[in-house]
Design an enzyme around this catalytic site. Structure first.
Site, short mmCIF file in Angstrom:
data_model
loop_
_atom_site.label_atom_id
_atom_site.label_comp_id
_atom_site.label_asym_id
_atom_site.label_seq_id
_atom_site.Cartn_x
_atom_site.Cartn_y
_atom_site.Cartn_z
CB CYS A 71 -10.30 43.47 11.53
SG CYS A 71 -11.59 43.88 12.72
CG HIS A 162 -7.05 34.46 17.14
ND1 HIS A 162 -7.91 35.40 17.64
CD2 HIS A 162 -6.82 34.81 15.85
CE1 HIS A 162 -8.21 36.27 16.70
NE2 HIS A 162 -7.56 35.94 15.59
CD GLU A 211 -10.57 42.41 19.07
OE1 GLU A 211 -9.76 43.08 18.42
OE2 GLU A 211 -11.78 42.32 18.78
CB CYS A 220 -12.96 38.97 18.25
SG CYS A 220 -11.36 38.77 17.43
N GLY A 223 -11.44 35.95 15.85
CA GLY A 223 -11.44 35.14 17.07
C GLY A 223 -12.52 34.07 17.06
N1 LIG Z 1 -7.15 42.92 17.72
C1 LIG Z 1 -6.92 42.13 16.51
C2 LIG Z 1 -7.47 42.86 15.27
C3 LIG Z 1 -8.99 42.99 15.30
C4 LIG Z 1 -9.66 41.65 15.16
C5 LIG Z 1 -11.12 41.59 15.53
N2 LIG Z 1 -11.75 42.82 15.95
C6 LIG Z 1 -11.93 40.89 14.46
O1 LIG Z 1 -13.12 41.20 14.29
O2 LIG Z 1 -11.35 39.97 13.82
C7 LIG Z 1 -5.40 41.91 16.34
O3 LIG Z 1 -4.61 42.75 16.78
O4 LIG Z 1 -5.04 40.88 15.73
#
Ligand SMILES: N[C@H](CCC[C@H](N)C(=O)O)C(=O)O
Length: 277
Positions: A71, A162, A211, A220, A223
């Site tokens: 994250c 992604h 997400e 994100c 992302g």
């Molecule tokens: N929902 C993402 C994790 C959080 C990623 C995001 N909040 C960031 O800042 O990279 C997943 O399940 O892969």
């Protein structure tokens, strides 16, 4: 249990210092405390832990309780937490994650961390490593039928999966409908984070994100890195760009020499508190 609420351009998490606290069921706790009415309210839960292989370890759980490999917005806040709370005096630190050890360079102003630059590692395009159930070396500009309409996706892993789409108007999209259809599509055995990107110019990308395990968030970090990598391989951007997210901007650069992507952005503390478990 003591906690600290922090965010990276609006992508907010509950942080627990596991040098002091013990969390038995992080998945269940993430679901319970993330609720924005009956809990503290957040996009998920982040555990700050000791590590044998790095200065610290970060474990991250989405608001639906699922654990993610990495994250980006959270790791900057972990860097801020450990410096501001005196767990380190260093401004270059390493944090171990399920996506490997990441290096951070902390920006300190008036004794507190305000931002961080993170080496997010190399983007991964091989379908089996994302994972995406598709043939070929890469999934780039790949047609996917969804509710009778064709979308073209580019899939990248930053440790977490992604799918990036390039669209003309991100604000017109109904992510509440579209997001879950991508997240739960059979192409993605481990589900997927989906980024919807409008190319403003070769150095500026406007992005919204649905997400995995959290829904639409304000930002994100992984992302944003995946979106830059996807834009570059599709010939739509230079090797670095400003990513304009709902909550603010991240600066992403794909370093040609190392092959690594670097992310720079802010980290903020909102409040600390205690919660009865
Ligand atoms: N929902 C993402 C994790 C959080 C990623 C995001 N909040 C960031 O800042 O990279 C997943 O399940 O892969």
């Amino acid at each position: 249990m003591k906690f600290t609420k922090m965010h990276g351009i609006g992508n907010d998490y509950i942080y627990v210092n596991c040098f002091e606290e013990t969390v038995e069921d992080p998945s269940g706790l993430a679901k319970r405390l993330s609720d924005r009415h009956t809990g503290i309210g957040s996009d998920g839960l982040v555990l700050i832990r000791p590590s044998e292989t790095a200065d610290f370890r970060m474990d991250m759980f989405n608001s639906d309780g699922s654990q993610a490999q990495m994250c980006g917005n959270a790791i900057r806040c972990v860097g801020k937490y450990v410096y501001d709370h005196g767990l380190t005096k260093e401004t270059t630190i390493t944090i171990d994650t399920l996506a490997g050890v990441k290096t951070l360079w902390l920006t300190v102003e008036n004794g507190k961390v305000t931002a961080a630059r993170v080496n997010m590692g190399k983007p991964e395009f091989a379908p089996e490593k994302i994972p995406v159930a598709a043939e070929g070396e890469k999934v780039v500009d790949y047609p996917v039928m969804l509710s009778g309409k064709e979308y073209r996706i580019t899939c990248v892993s930053m440790g977490n999966p992604h799918a990036v789409l390039f669209v003309d108007d991100v604000d017109a999209l109904n992510l509440e409908v579209l997001g879950p259809r991508f997240e739960h599509h059979p192409l993605f055995p481990e589900r997927i984070n989906t980024e919807f990107v409008k190319v403003l110019d070769r150095g500026r990308l406007r992005m919204r994100v649905w997400e995995r395990g959290a829904g639409e968030t304000m930002a994100c970090g992984t992302g944003a890195c995946a979106s830059l990598a996807a834009a570059y391989v599709n010939g739509l951007s230079d090797y670095k760009a400003e990513l304009l997210l709902n909550g603010g901007s991240l600066f992403i650069e794909w370093d040609e020499e190392s092959g690594c992507i670097f992310m720079t952005g802010p980290a903020e503390t909102v409040f600390t508190g205690e919660v009865e478990l």
